[in-house]
Design a protein around this motif. Structure first.
Motif, PDB file in Angstrom:
ATOM      1  N   LEU A 192       0.964  -1.325  -0.084  1.00 26.36           N
ATOM      2  CA  LEU A 192       0.214  -0.449   0.184  1.00 26.36           C
ATOM      3  C   LEU A 192       0.907   1.220   0.236  1.00 26.36           C
ATOM      4  O   LEU A 192       1.569   1.548   0.771  1.00 26.36           O
ATOM      5  CB  LEU A 192      -1.069  -0.191   1.245  1.00 26.36           C
ATOM      6  CG  LEU A 192      -2.455  -1.046   1.138  1.00 26.36           C
ATOM      7  CD1 LEU A 192      -3.017  -0.596   2.531  1.00 26.36           C
ATOM      8  CD2 LEU A 192      -3.052  -0.841   0.159  1.00 26.36           C
ATOM      9  N   SER A 193       0.600   2.080  -0.540  1.00 27.71           N
ATOM     10  CA  SER A 193       1.166   3.528  -0.788  1.00 27.71           C
ATOM     11  C   SER A 193       0.697   4.265  -2.176  1.00 27.71           C
ATOM     12  O   SER A 193       0.588   4.040  -3.281  1.00 27.71           O
ATOM     13  CB  SER A 193       3.130   3.539  -0.851  1.00 27.71           C
ATOM     14  OG  SER A 193       3.758   4.468  -1.437  1.00 27.71           O
ATOM     15  N   SER A 194       0.496   5.745  -1.812  1.00 27.42           N
ATOM     16  CA  SER A 194      -0.283   6.619  -2.655  1.00 27.42           C
ATOM     17  C   SER A 194       0.160   6.975  -3.734  1.00 27.42           C
ATOM     18  O   SER A 194       0.373   7.642  -4.384  1.00 27.42           O
ATOM     19  CB  SER A 194      -1.156   7.143  -1.448  1.00 27.42           C
ATOM     20  OG  SER A 194      -0.729   8.272  -1.472  1.00 27.42           O
ATOM     21  N   LEU A 210      17.869   0.448  -0.023  1.00 31.31           N
ATOM     22  CA  LEU A 210      18.362   2.106   0.739  1.00 31.31           C
ATOM     23  C   LEU A 210      20.075   1.217   1.299  1.00 31.31           C
ATOM     24  O   LEU A 210      20.718   2.219   1.427  1.00 31.31           O
ATOM     25  CB  LEU A 210      17.576   2.116   1.848  1.00 31.31           C
ATOM     26  CG  LEU A 210      18.246   3.192   2.866  1.00 31.31           C
ATOM     27  CD1 LEU A 210      18.449   4.482   2.277  1.00 31.31           C
ATOM     28  CD2 LEU A 210      16.957   2.689   3.467  1.00 31.31           C
ATOM     29  N   ALA A 270       7.240   2.794   7.797  1.00 31.08           N
ATOM     30  CA  ALA A 270       5.763   3.088   8.352  1.00 31.08           C
ATOM     31  C   ALA A 270       6.082   1.651   9.490  1.00 31.08           C
ATOM     32  O   ALA A 270       6.024   0.270   9.017  1.00 31.08           O
ATOM     33  CB  ALA A 270       5.116   2.793   7.039  1.00 31.08           C
ATOM     34  N   LYS A 298      15.886   0.076  11.760  1.00 34.06           N
ATOM     35  CA  LYS A 298      16.089  -0.300  10.779  1.00 34.06           C
ATOM     36  C   LYS A 298      17.257   1.220  10.148  1.00 34.06           C
ATOM     37  O   LYS A 298      18.590   0.617   9.494  1.00 34.06           O
ATOM     38  CB  LYS A 298      14.946   0.601   9.857  1.00 34.06           C
ATOM     39  CG  LYS A 298      14.178  -1.240   9.615  1.00 34.06           C
ATOM     40  CD  LYS A 298      12.322   0.069   8.947  1.00 34.06           C
ATOM     41  CE  LYS A 298      11.823  -0.936   8.722  1.00 34.06           C
ATOM     42  NZ  LYS A 298      10.132  -1.150   8.062  1.00 34.06           N
ATOM     43  N   LYS A 357      20.799  -0.811   7.872  1.00 34.83           N
ATOM     44  CA  LYS A 357      20.568  -0.762   6.424  1.00 34.83           C
ATOM     45  C   LYS A 357      21.529   0.493   6.927  1.00 34.83           C
ATOM     46  O   LYS A 357      22.028   1.288   6.191  1.00 34.83           O
ATOM     47  CB  LYS A 357      19.147   0.505   6.007  1.00 34.83           C
ATOM     48  CG  LYS A 357      18.043  -0.650   6.038  1.00 34.83           C
ATOM     49  CD  LYS A 357      16.651  -0.046   5.524  1.00 34.83           C
ATOM     50  CE  LYS A 357      16.175  -0.934   5.467  1.00 34.83           C
ATOM     51  NZ  LYS A 357      15.144  -1.357   4.062  1.00 34.83           N
ATOM     52  N   ASN A 384       6.921   6.977  10.865  1.00 34.64           N
ATOM     53  CA  ASN A 384       5.572   7.095  10.523  1.00 34.64           C
ATOM     54  C   ASN A 384       4.488   5.625  11.111  1.00 34.64           C
ATOM     55  O   ASN A 384       5.372   4.981  10.533  1.00 34.64           O
ATOM     56  CB  ASN A 384       5.069   7.724   9.439  1.00 34.64           C
ATOM     57  CG  ASN A 384       5.601   6.946   8.276  1.00 34.64           C
ATOM     58  OD1 ASN A 384       5.379   7.618   6.992  1.00 34.64           O
ATOM     59  ND2 ASN A 384       5.965   5.916   8.009  1.00 34.64           N
ATOM     60  N   ASN A 435      -0.124  13.536   8.107  1.00 33.37           N
ATOM     61  CA  ASN A 435       0.415  12.195   8.427  1.00 33.37           C
ATOM     62  C   ASN A 435       1.576  12.680   9.664  1.00 33.37           C
ATOM     63  O   ASN A 435       1.424  14.055   9.844  1.00 33.37           O
ATOM     64  CB  ASN A 435       1.653  12.358   7.555  1.00 33.37           C
ATOM     65  CG  ASN A 435       2.671  10.375   7.219  1.00 33.37           C
ATOM     66  OD1 ASN A 435       1.754  10.190   8.381  1.00 33.37           O
ATOM     67  ND2 ASN A 435       3.500  10.058   6.696  1.00 33.37           N
ATOM     68  N   LYS A 462       1.408  16.884   4.005  1.00 33.89           N
ATOM     69  CA  LYS A 462       2.346  16.079   3.725  1.00 33.89           C
ATOM     70  C   LYS A 462       3.298  16.691   3.322  1.00 33.89           C
ATOM     71  O   LYS A 462       5.178  16.728   3.102  1.00 33.89           O
ATOM     72  CB  LYS A 462       2.023  14.974   2.945  1.00 33.89           C
ATOM     73  CG  LYS A 462       1.258  13.816   3.524  1.00 33.89           C
ATOM     74  CD  LYS A 462       0.883  12.126   3.247  1.00 33.89           C
ATOM     75  CE  LYS A 462       0.623  11.598   3.633  1.00 33.89           C
ATOM     76  NZ  LYS A 462       0.238   9.992   2.179  1.00 33.89           N
TER      77      LYS A 462
HETATM   78  O1  PMT Z   1       2.630   6.944   0.123  1.00 36.67           O
HETATM   79  P1  PMT Z   1       1.750   7.450   0.724  1.00 36.67           P
HETATM   80  O2  PMT Z   1       0.383   6.637   0.845  1.00 36.67           O
HETATM   81  O3  PMT Z   1       1.754   8.836   1.279  1.00 36.67           O
HETATM   82  O4  PMT Z   1       2.313   6.543   2.110  1.00 36.67           O
HETATM   83  C1  PMT Z   1       3.752   6.745   2.714  1.00 36.67           C
HETATM   84  C2  PMT Z   1       4.180   6.054   2.547  1.00 36.67           C
HETATM   85  C3  PMT Z   1       3.546   5.380   4.900  1.00 36.67           C
HETATM   86  C4  PMT Z   1       4.545   4.103   2.330  1.00 36.67           C
HETATM   87  C5  PMT Z   1       5.768   6.154   3.569  1.00 36.67           C
HETATM   88  O5  PMT Z   1       5.837   8.063   4.100  1.00 36.67           O
HETATM   89  C6  PMT Z   1       6.967   5.874   4.384  1.00 36.67           C
HETATM   90  O6  PMT Z   1       6.759   5.423   5.509  1.00 36.67           O
HETATM   91  N1  PMT Z   1       7.612   4.542   3.400  1.00 36.67           N
HETATM   92  C7  PMT Z   1       8.510   3.141   4.294  1.00 36.67           C
HETATM   93  C8  PMT Z   1       7.721   1.873   3.912  1.00 36.67           C
HETATM   94  C9  PMT Z   1       8.112   0.904   4.740  1.00 36.67           C
HETATM   95  O7  PMT Z   1       7.885   0.347   5.726  1.00 36.67           O
HETATM   96  O8  PMT Z   1       9.468   0.500   4.390  1.00 36.67           O
HETATM   97  P2  PMT Z   1      10.413  -0.893   4.477  1.00 36.67           P
HETATM   98  O9  PMT Z   1       9.777  -0.764   6.616  1.00 36.67           O
HETATM   99  O10 PMT Z   1       9.827  -1.961   4.157  1.00 36.67           O
HETATM  100  O11 PMT Z   1      11.829   0.098   4.671  1.00 36.67           O
HETATM  101  C10 PMT Z   1      12.099   0.579   5.125  1.00 36.67           C
HETATM  102  C11 PMT Z   1      13.053   2.055   4.040  1.00 36.67           C
HETATM  103  O12 PMT Z   1      13.700   0.793   3.365  1.00 36.67           O
HETATM  104  C12 PMT Z   1      12.553   2.251   3.350  1.00 36.67           C
HETATM  105  O13 PMT Z   1      13.411   4.086   3.361  1.00 36.67           O
HETATM  106  C13 PMT Z   1      12.482   1.634   2.225  1.00 36.67           C
HETATM  107  O14 PMT Z   1      11.612   2.405   0.715  1.00 36.67           O
HETATM  108  C14 PMT Z   1      13.591   0.992   1.859  1.00 36.67           C
HETATM  109  N2  PMT Z   1      13.428  -0.081   1.299  1.00 36.67           N
HETATM  110  C15 PMT Z   1      12.522  -0.975   1.966  1.00 36.67           C
HETATM  111  C16 PMT Z   1      12.489  -2.163   0.938  1.00 36.67           C
HETATM  112  C17 PMT Z   1      13.731  -2.618  -0.260  1.00 36.67           C
HETATM  113  N3  PMT Z   1      13.690  -3.881  -0.256  1.00 36.67           N
HETATM  114  N4  PMT Z   1      14.219  -0.837  -0.372  1.00 36.67           N
HETATM  115  C18 PMT Z   1      14.653  -0.366  -0.083  1.00 36.67           C
HETATM  116  O15 PMT Z   1      14.878   0.740  -0.093  1.00 36.67           O
END
Ligand code: PMT
Length: 397
Positions: free
Chosen positions: A210-212, A308, A325, A337, A341, A349, A360, A378
Motif C-alpha cells: 500500500l502506498s499512494s 536503501l 512505516a 532499521k 541499513k 510514521n 501525516n 504531507k
Molecule cells: O505513499 P503514501 O500513501 O503517502 O504513504 C507513505 C508511506 C507510509 C508509504 C511512507 O511514509 C513510508 O513510510 N515509506 C516506507 C515504508 C516502509 O516501511 O518501508 P520498509 O520498512 O519496508 O523499508 C524501510 C526503508 O527501506 C524505506 O526507506 C524503504 O524505501 C527502504 N527499502 C525497503 C525495502 C527494499 N527492498 N528496499 C528499500 O530501499
C-alpha cells in the motif's frame, strides 16, 4: 494559505491563454496573496479588465498615462508594492521586449523598473516558440536571471500540437509557492523513491504494497522548492509530477533498484520513501495461471534487493534517509532499521497516520535522538524534513 502576505504583480499580455488568468488570480487569492493585475492593451482585447478587478478586489492598471496615479509613476509604485512580478501569459512579443529592455507600455516599463524578481510563463503557437529569435530571447532572459515557467506541450488554440501552451494555473501557483521557499538545498542533487512496487505473478496478477505516493511526491516537491536538482523514481502511483522534478517510472523492486543504482553515486542525498515489496515471485508465469481444480498454486518467493542499504554501502554514499512505516513500537523498530541499513536518518510514521491521506505524523530518528514533527499536511512535513536534512548535510560535509 501558502502565499499569505505575499504581494504579486500579475502581468497579462495578449494571447488566448489569457482566458486562464482569471483562474490564476482566483487561486492566488485563495492562497492568501494580494494580486495587482497589470494588462497590456492587447490583453484587454482577449479579456475585460473588470473580470480581474472583481476577482482581485483591486482596479486593474493597463495605461501608462493612467490619471488615477497622481505622480504619473505607476510603473515605479507598482514595482515597489510587489514581492514578485509574474507575467502569465507572456507573449513572444513581450519576451522580445524584455530581452531588449524595451519599455513602451506600462507592463514593459514596470518590468524594466522592477526591484523584485520576475517570473514569466510563455504562451504562444509552437512555431513562434521554436523560432530562433524567440529561443535567443529566452536564453537572454534566462541569463538575466528571469525565471521561465514552461511552456507546456499539448493541444494549441491554433489546432496544432506542440510546445507553447501556458502551464496550468495550479502549476503556476505551485511555482510561486516554491519561489518563496528558503533555498536550503541550492546546488544539491537529491534522488528519491516513492510509491509502491508491483511484483508480477503472471500477466494479470501480482504482489504489491500500500502506498499512494503522496508522501514521496511531497518530499520531492519540497526538495525542488528548496533549490535541489531532484530525480524521483516512482513505482505505480497516480500523482502529478511536481514542476521541475525529473520523474522516472518503474514497476518492480528490481527495476527501482537498477534505476536508483544508475544515479545514486552522483547524488548529495538519497531518500527512500517507497514501500518496496520485500519479496517477489521467483518466476513470472508467461500466461495467466488457470484454476485447474488441483487447489491453490504455490508461489515461491525470493527477496528483493534492499535499495536503501545498497546505496548506503556505496564507497562514497550520498546522505541516506530511510522511512519506516510501523503499526506499533515506532521508535524501537525505526532505530532497528537505522542500524540495520546503516543510514544516518530514519523517518518514522505510523501506518494508521501515513498511508494514502494528505496528512501525516513524522518522527525523525538520528544520532541526535528522536525529533517528533508537529502533525500536518504531507507537504508541510516534507518541508520540515528537507530543513532537517539541510542541517545534517552541513554537519557531515
Ligand atoms: O505513499 P503514501 O500513501 O503517502 O504513504 C507513505 C508511506 C507510509 C508509504 C511512507 O511514509 C513510508 O513510510 N515509506 C516506507 C515504508 C516502509 O516501511 O518501508 P520498509 O520498512 O519496508 O523499508 C524501510 C526503508 O527501506 C524505506 O526507506 C524503504 O524505501 C527502504 N527499502 C525497503 C525495502 C527494499 N527492498 N528496499 C528499500 O530501499
Amino acid at each position: 494559505m501558502e502565499l499569505t502576505g505575499k504581494r504579486i504583480a500579475l502581468g497579462i499580455t495578449g494571447g488566448i491563454a489569457a482566458y486562464k488568468s482569471p483562474e490564476l488570480v482566483r487561486l492566488l487569492i485563495k492562497e492568501g496573496a494580494t494580486v495587482q493585475v497589470v494588462m497590456t492593451e492587447a490583453a484587454t482585447r482577449f479579456i475585460a479588465p473588470v473580470t480581474f478587478q472583481a476577482l482581485s478586489g483591486k482596479p486593474v492598471f493597463s495605461d501608462q498615462w493612467d490619471s488615477r496615479v497622481a505622480n504619473n509613476m505607476a510603473h515605479i509604485d507598482l514595482s515597489r508594492d510587489a514581492d514578485v512580478i509574474l507575467v502569465a501569459p507572456a507573449s513572444a512579443d513581450f519576451l522580445a521586449k524584455l530581452a531588449h529592455g524595451l519599455a513602451d507600455d506600462l507592463l514593459s516599463t514596470l518590468a524594466l523598473a522592477r526591484d523584485c524578481p520576475l517570473l514569466v510563463a510563455p504562451a504562444m503557437n509552437r512555431q513562434m516558440w521554436e523560432n530562433v529569435a524567440t529561443q535567443r530571447n529566452v536564453a537572454t532572459l534566462d541569463g538575466d536571471g528571469i525565471a521561465i515557467l514552461g511552456p507546456a506541450c499539448g493541444d494549441q488554440a491554433c489546432g496544432e500540437i506542440g510546445l507553447g501552451r501556458m502551464i496550468e494555473p495550479e502549476a503556476l501557483v505551485a511555482a510561486l509557492i516554491a519561489f518563496f521557499q528558503p533555498k536550503r538545498l541550492s546546488g544539491k542533487k537529491v534522488l528519491l523513491t516513492a510509491g509502491p512496487t508491483f511484483e508480477a505473478i503472471d500477466p494479470v496478477r501480482g504482489i504489491t504494497n500500500l502506498s499512494s505516493g503522496k508522501m514521496g511526491f511531497a518530499v520531492a516537491r519540497a526538495a525542488q522548492e528548496a533549490g535541489a536538482e531532484v530525480i524521483l523514481i516512482s513505482g505505480p502511483a497516480n500523482q502529478p509530477t511536481p514542476l521541475g522534478v525529473t520523474r522516472i517510472d518503474v514497476v518492480s523492486g528490481l527495476e527501482m533498484h537498477s534505476a536508483v543504482m544508475k544515479h545514486a553515486a552522483r547524488q548529495d542525498v538519497f531518500i527512500g520513501i517507497a514501500a518496496v515489496a520485500d519479496y517477489r515471485p521467483k518466476t513470472v508465469a508467461e500466461h495467466k495461471i488457470k484454476k485447474d481444480g488441483q487447489g491453490a498454486p504455490a508461489i515461491e518467493l525470493v527477496q528483493n534487493p534492499d535499495i536503501l542499504a545498497d546505496v548506503a554501502a556505496l564507497p562514497v554514499p550520498p546522505l541516506c534517509v530511510g522511512f519506516a512505516a510501523e503499526s506499533t513500537n515506532l521508535a524501537e523498530y525505526a532505530e532497528r532499521k537505522r542500524k540495520a541499513k546503516k543510514v544516518p536518518l530514519i523517518v518514522g510514521n505510523l501506518i494508521q497516520d501515513g498511508f494514502g491521506g494528505d496528512n501525516n505524523t513524522l518522527t525523525l530518528f538520528d544520532d541526535g535522538g528522536a525529533t517528533p514533527l508537529p502533525a500536518g499536511s504531507k507537504i508541510e512535513l516534507a518541508r520540515a524534513l528537507v530543513a532537517h536534512i539541510a542541517t545534517l548535510l552541513v554537519k557531515v560535509r
